[in-house]
Motif scaffolding. Structure first.
Motif, short mmCIF file in Angstrom:
data_model
loop_
_atom_site.label_atom_id
_atom_site.label_comp_id
_atom_site.label_asym_id
_atom_site.label_seq_id
_atom_site.Cartn_x
_atom_site.Cartn_y
_atom_site.Cartn_z
N TYR A 1 8.49 5.25 -5.13
CA TYR A 1 9.87 5.27 -5.65
C TYR A 1 10.78 5.36 -4.44
CZ TYR A 1 14.04 7.24 -7.96
OH TYR A 1 15.32 7.49 -8.40
N ARG B 1 18.08 5.46 -1.51
CA ARG B 1 18.85 5.97 -0.36
C ARG B 1 19.16 7.46 -0.56
NH1 ARG B 1 23.83 4.15 0.07
NH2 ARG B 1 23.81 3.20 -2.00
N SER C 1 16.82 3.33 4.29
CA SER C 1 18.01 3.26 5.16
C SER C 1 18.17 4.54 5.98
CB SER C 1 19.28 3.01 4.33
OG SER C 1 19.13 1.90 3.49
N ASP D 1 15.42 0.55 7.44
CA ASP D 1 15.60 -0.85 7.02
C ASP D 1 15.16 -1.77 8.15
OD1 ASP D 1 16.69 -0.09 4.60
OD2 ASP D 1 18.77 -0.27 5.27
N ILE D 2 14.80 -3.00 7.76
CA ILE D 2 14.51 -4.02 8.77
C ILE D 2 15.29 -5.29 8.44
CG2 ILE D 2 12.23 -3.16 9.41
CD1 ILE D 2 11.03 -5.38 7.62
N ASN E 1 13.91 -9.34 5.00
CA ASN E 1 13.50 -8.91 3.65
C ASN E 1 12.09 -9.37 3.31
OD1 ASN E 1 15.78 -7.49 2.91
ND2 ASN E 1 16.84 -9.30 2.17
N ASN F 1 14.71 0.22 -10.09
CA ASN F 1 15.69 -0.56 -10.85
C ASN F 1 16.56 -1.37 -9.89
OD1 ASN F 1 14.90 0.56 -13.33
ND2 ASN F 1 16.21 2.34 -13.03
N ASN F 2 16.30 -1.25 -8.60
CA ASN F 2 17.07 -2.00 -7.60
C ASN F 2 16.59 -3.46 -7.60
OD1 ASN F 2 17.26 -3.22 -4.83
ND2 ASN F 2 18.46 -1.38 -4.44
N PHE G 1 18.91 7.55 -16.66
CA PHE G 1 19.28 8.83 -17.24
C PHE G 1 20.78 9.05 -16.98
CE2 PHE G 1 14.82 8.92 -16.10
CZ PHE G 1 14.23 9.37 -17.27
N TYR H 1 25.30 10.23 -13.59
CA TYR H 1 24.24 10.49 -12.60
C TYR H 1 24.13 9.28 -11.69
CZ TYR H 1 22.73 14.53 -15.39
OH TYR H 1 22.66 15.73 -16.07
P1 NAD Z 1 19.57 4.69 -4.82
O1 NAD Z 1 19.52 6.05 -4.24
O2 NAD Z 1 20.89 4.11 -5.21
O3 NAD Z 1 18.62 4.59 -6.12
C1 NAD Z 1 17.24 4.88 -6.04
C2 NAD Z 1 16.60 4.46 -7.36
O4 NAD Z 1 17.00 5.35 -8.40
C3 NAD Z 1 16.98 3.03 -7.82
O5 NAD Z 1 15.85 2.39 -8.39
C4 NAD Z 1 18.04 3.33 -8.87
O6 NAD Z 1 18.18 2.28 -9.82
C5 NAD Z 1 17.49 4.62 -9.48
N1 NAD Z 1 18.53 5.40 -10.17
C6 NAD Z 1 19.77 5.70 -9.73
N2 NAD Z 1 20.44 6.43 -10.65
C7 NAD Z 1 19.58 6.61 -11.68
C8 NAD Z 1 19.69 7.28 -12.94
N3 NAD Z 1 20.83 7.89 -13.34
N4 NAD Z 1 18.62 7.24 -13.77
C9 NAD Z 1 17.47 6.60 -13.40
N5 NAD Z 1 17.31 5.94 -12.21
C10 NAD Z 1 18.36 5.97 -11.38
O7 NAD Z 1 18.85 3.75 -3.75
P2 NAD Z 1 18.69 2.16 -3.58
O8 NAD Z 1 19.90 1.58 -2.95
O9 NAD Z 1 18.15 1.55 -4.81
O10 NAD Z 1 17.55 2.19 -2.45
C11 NAD Z 1 16.85 1.04 -2.07
C12 NAD Z 1 16.46 1.21 -0.61
O11 NAD Z 1 15.56 0.16 -0.24
C13 NAD Z 1 17.66 1.12 0.35
O12 NAD Z 1 17.53 2.09 1.37
C14 NAD Z 1 17.52 -0.28 0.91
O13 NAD Z 1 18.11 -0.45 2.18
C15 NAD Z 1 16.01 -0.39 0.97
N6 NAD Z 1 15.59 -1.80 1.14
C16 NAD Z 1 15.53 -2.26 2.42
C17 NAD Z 1 15.18 -3.59 2.65
C18 NAD Z 1 15.13 -4.04 4.08
O14 NAD Z 1 15.18 -3.20 4.97
N7 NAD Z 1 15.04 -5.34 4.35
C19 NAD Z 1 14.91 -4.44 1.59
C20 NAD Z 1 14.96 -3.92 0.29
C21 NAD Z 1 15.33 -2.58 0.07
#
Ligand code: NAD
Length: 180
Positions: free
Chosen positions: A9, A12, A40, A81-82, A85, A105-106, A128, A133
């Motif tokens: 899971y 950020r 990140s 991060d890199i 992708n 969910n991202n 949730f 949240y």
């Molecule tokens: P985030 O902290 O916003 O969310 C984390 C997760 O929690 C997500 O799946 C989000 O949908 C879920 N979430 C948030 N609120 C919620 C709620 N109320 N109920 C249930 N689930 C909830 O983080 P994010 O932006 O999704 O993090 C993705 C990370 O992956 C980032 O750091 C991004 O840079 C990294 N990434 C990096 C690369 C790369 O370096 N090339 C590529 C893809 C992703």
């Protein structure tokens, strides 16, 4: 010997809030062990990413212990991060114990898992209280002096106060402008 079923899971966690905690509790009902990837990690001291990787690690570990989640059920791993992708998931694999399911969910994480996950499956998480949240809502409330404490676990409230996070966010906003 069969290894434990392990989930990943990633987030950020800027900051870690009650929705993240509920998501972790939900995922822990589906798997034996969970890898929590702090993404990140290179970013901090910006309006969208105010907290350092170390501060986020401190928040997550304290909140999980406070919630009674046994330490042997989770790993917290820092993931920079890199630029490419297409090889991101391979990069994540080099930093984490082996995992079977990516919970996210991202949309970008989901796409990269579907295209490059190899044997790892993708699973979504129920939202949730998505309206409140939300890390964006927590940061906005911190900035605007509204009540934010009920959106995060008590341990996170304590840590944000301990590290003087409120002042940091206001100082950053004064120098960067309103970039929400
Ligand atoms: P985030 O902290 O916003 O969310 C984390 C997760 O929690 C997500 O799946 C989000 O949908 C879920 N979430 C948030 N609120 C919620 C709620 N109320 N109920 C249930 N689930 C909830 O983080 P994010 O932006 O999704 O993090 C993705 C990370 O992956 C980032 O750091 C991004 O840079 C990294 N990434 C990096 C690369 C790369 O370096 N090339 C590529 C893809 C992703």
């Amino acid at each position: 010997m069969e290894r434990p079923k392990r989930g990943l899971y990633i987030g950020r966690f800027q900051p870690f809030h009650n929705g993240h905690l509920e998501a972790i509790k939900y995922v822990l009902e589906q798997v034996d062990e969970l890898i929590i990837g702090i993404g990140s990690i290179q970013d901090s001291h910006g309006i969208k990413n105010p907290f350092t990787a170390g501060e986020r690690h401190y928040m997550i570990q304290s909140a999980l212990i406070e919630a009674g989640i046994p330490h042997e059920k989770f790993y917290i791993i820092s993931i920079p991060d890199i630029d490419r992708n297409a090889v991101w998931l391979a990069h994540v694999r080099t930093l984490c114990p082996p995992f079977d399911i990516v919970y996210s969910n991202n949309q970008l994480v989901a796409r990269l898992t579907k295209e490059y996950g190899e044997t790892a499956q993708l699973a979504t998480i129920p939202f949730f209280n998505r309206v409140s949240y939300s890390a964006t809502v927590v940061r906005r409330r911190l900035l605007e002096g509204e009540k934010w404490e009920d959106l995060v676990p008590p341990a996170v409230t304590r840590i944000i106060k301990e590290i003087n996070g409120l002042k940091r966010i206001r100082d950053i906003d004064a120098s960067e402008g309103d970039l929400f």
